[in-house]
Scaffold this motif. Structure first.
Motif, PDB file in Angstrom:
ATOM      1  N   LYS A  23       0.826  -1.214   0.035  1.00 16.42           N
ATOM      2  CA  LYS A  23       0.003  -0.042  -0.096  1.00 16.42           C
ATOM      3  C   LYS A  23       0.958   1.159   0.039  1.00 16.42           C
ATOM      4  O   LYS A  23       1.799   1.333   0.964  1.00 16.42           O
ATOM      5  CB  LYS A  23      -0.898  -0.058   1.113  1.00 16.42           C
ATOM      6  N   SER A  25       1.453   5.469   0.114  1.00 13.75           N
ATOM      7  CA  SER A  25       0.912   6.604   0.582  1.00 13.75           C
ATOM      8  C   SER A  25       1.792   7.603   0.554  1.00 13.75           C
ATOM      9  O   SER A  25       3.038   7.568   0.296  1.00 13.75           O
ATOM     10  CB  SER A  25       0.321   6.312   2.338  1.00 13.75           C
ATOM     11  N   ASP A  73      -5.046  -1.777  -7.443  1.00 14.12           N
ATOM     12  CA  ASP A  73      -6.030  -1.339  -7.082  1.00 14.12           C
ATOM     13  C   ASP A  73      -6.082   0.123  -6.737  1.00 14.12           C
ATOM     14  O   ASP A  73      -5.437   0.325  -5.901  1.00 14.12           O
ATOM     15  CB  ASP A  73      -6.991  -1.986  -5.657  1.00 14.12           C
ATOM     16  N   SER A  75      -7.910   2.436  -6.337  1.00 15.27           N
ATOM     17  CA  SER A  75      -8.795   3.209  -5.472  1.00 15.27           C
ATOM     18  C   SER A  75      -8.592   3.100  -4.002  1.00 15.27           C
ATOM     19  O   SER A  75      -8.607   3.925  -3.307  1.00 15.27           O
ATOM     20  CB  SER A  75     -10.270   2.255  -5.398  1.00 15.27           C
ATOM     21  N   ILE A  76      -7.518   2.258  -3.648  1.00 11.74           N
ATOM     22  CA  ILE A  76      -6.705   2.088  -2.293  1.00 11.74           C
ATOM     23  C   ILE A  76      -5.110   2.222  -2.470  1.00 11.74           C
ATOM     24  O   ILE A  76      -4.543   1.891  -1.420  1.00 11.74           O
ATOM     25  CB  ILE A  76      -7.300   0.759  -1.689  1.00 11.74           C
ATOM     26  N   THR A  78      -2.875   0.571  -3.976  1.00 11.52           N
ATOM     27  CA  THR A  78      -2.497  -0.756  -3.369  1.00 11.52           C
ATOM     28  C   THR A  78      -1.792  -1.763  -4.581  1.00 11.52           C
ATOM     29  O   THR A  78      -2.724  -1.829  -5.661  1.00 11.52           O
ATOM     30  CB  THR A  78      -3.059  -1.615  -2.382  1.00 11.52           C
TER      31      THR A  78
END
Lengths: 122, 107
Positions: A23, A25, A73, A75-76, A78
């Motif tokens: 993930k 960020s 993905d 949307s997240i 990841t």
């Protein structure tokens, strides 16, 4: 802050599959290729492949063709790496690593996850 | 695939010493060569890219040079926190192969 957070350690039996997540960020996820690199215990680094998070396009090392699938993905924010038909010699720490180049792939890995230990044992 | 070799495979030096590691590619890779530092139990860290460019935030005692097939990585004055394994990596073409690593420790 800018970081890559990977999923936790896995123990799998030979023949099974494993899916590791990464993930992102602190930066635009779709702007930077994500690479996957693995390291067997006490061994060196081995590039497995890369994914363009923007398009979903992938390139895999010949060694892993047919066994590895990299997805994302958006949307997240990841990325995922799935390795199938696991063998004992797939026991390794699997890293995701961000490419340095914006909307291109330079092969320079400037941001790494902490790694995910995958143990393959019967 | 392009093969990368490094020498030595390990070295022991004193604090303050100049340390040099060499990396050789099996074919011309221009300057598409990176150097990474990996401390035990940690992820690799980019130190040098494009053979000689210092990554932001990396101490200036680290440097790299070379082009074509022969490259050099230097620590000008070895510090205790430099204990690690150092890897070269080519990215002239896929797959981006790594060298086998050079383990550096303090004498």
């Amino acid at each position: 802050q800018v970081q890559l957070v990977q999923s936790g350690a896995e123990v799998k039996k030979p023949g099974a599959s494993v899916k590791v997540s990464c993930k992102a960020s602190g930066y635009t996820f779709t702007g930077y290729y994500m690479h996957w690199v693995r390291q067997a215990p006490g061994q060196g680094l081995e590039w497995m492949g890369r994914i363009n998070p923007n398009s979903g396009g992938t390139n895999y090392a010949q060694k892993f063709q047919g066994r590895v699938t990299m997805t994302r993905d958006t949307s997240i924010s990841t990325a995922y790496m799935e390795l199938s038909r696991l063998r004992s010699d797939d026991t390794a720490v699997y890293y995701c690593a961000r490419d340095r180049e914006y909307y291109d792939s330079s092969g320079i890995f400037d941001l790494w996850g902490r790694g995910t230990l995958v143990t393959v044992s019967s | 695939d392009i093969q990368m070799t490094q020498s030595p495979s390990s070295l022991s030096a004193s604090v303050g010493d100049r340390v040099t590691i060499t990396c050789q590619a099996s074919q011309d890779i221009s300057n598409y060569l990176n150097w990474y530092q990996q401390k035990p139990g940690k992820a690799p860290k980019l130190l040098i890219y494009d053979a000689s460019n210092l990554e932001t935030g990396v101490p200036s005692r680290f440097s790299g040079s070379g082009s074509g097939t022969d490259f050099t990585f230097t620590i000008s004055s070895l510090q205790p926190e430099d204990i690690a394994t150092y890897y070269c990596q080519q990215y002239d073409n896929l797959p981006g192969t790594f060298g086998p690593g050079t383990k550096v420790d303090i004498k």
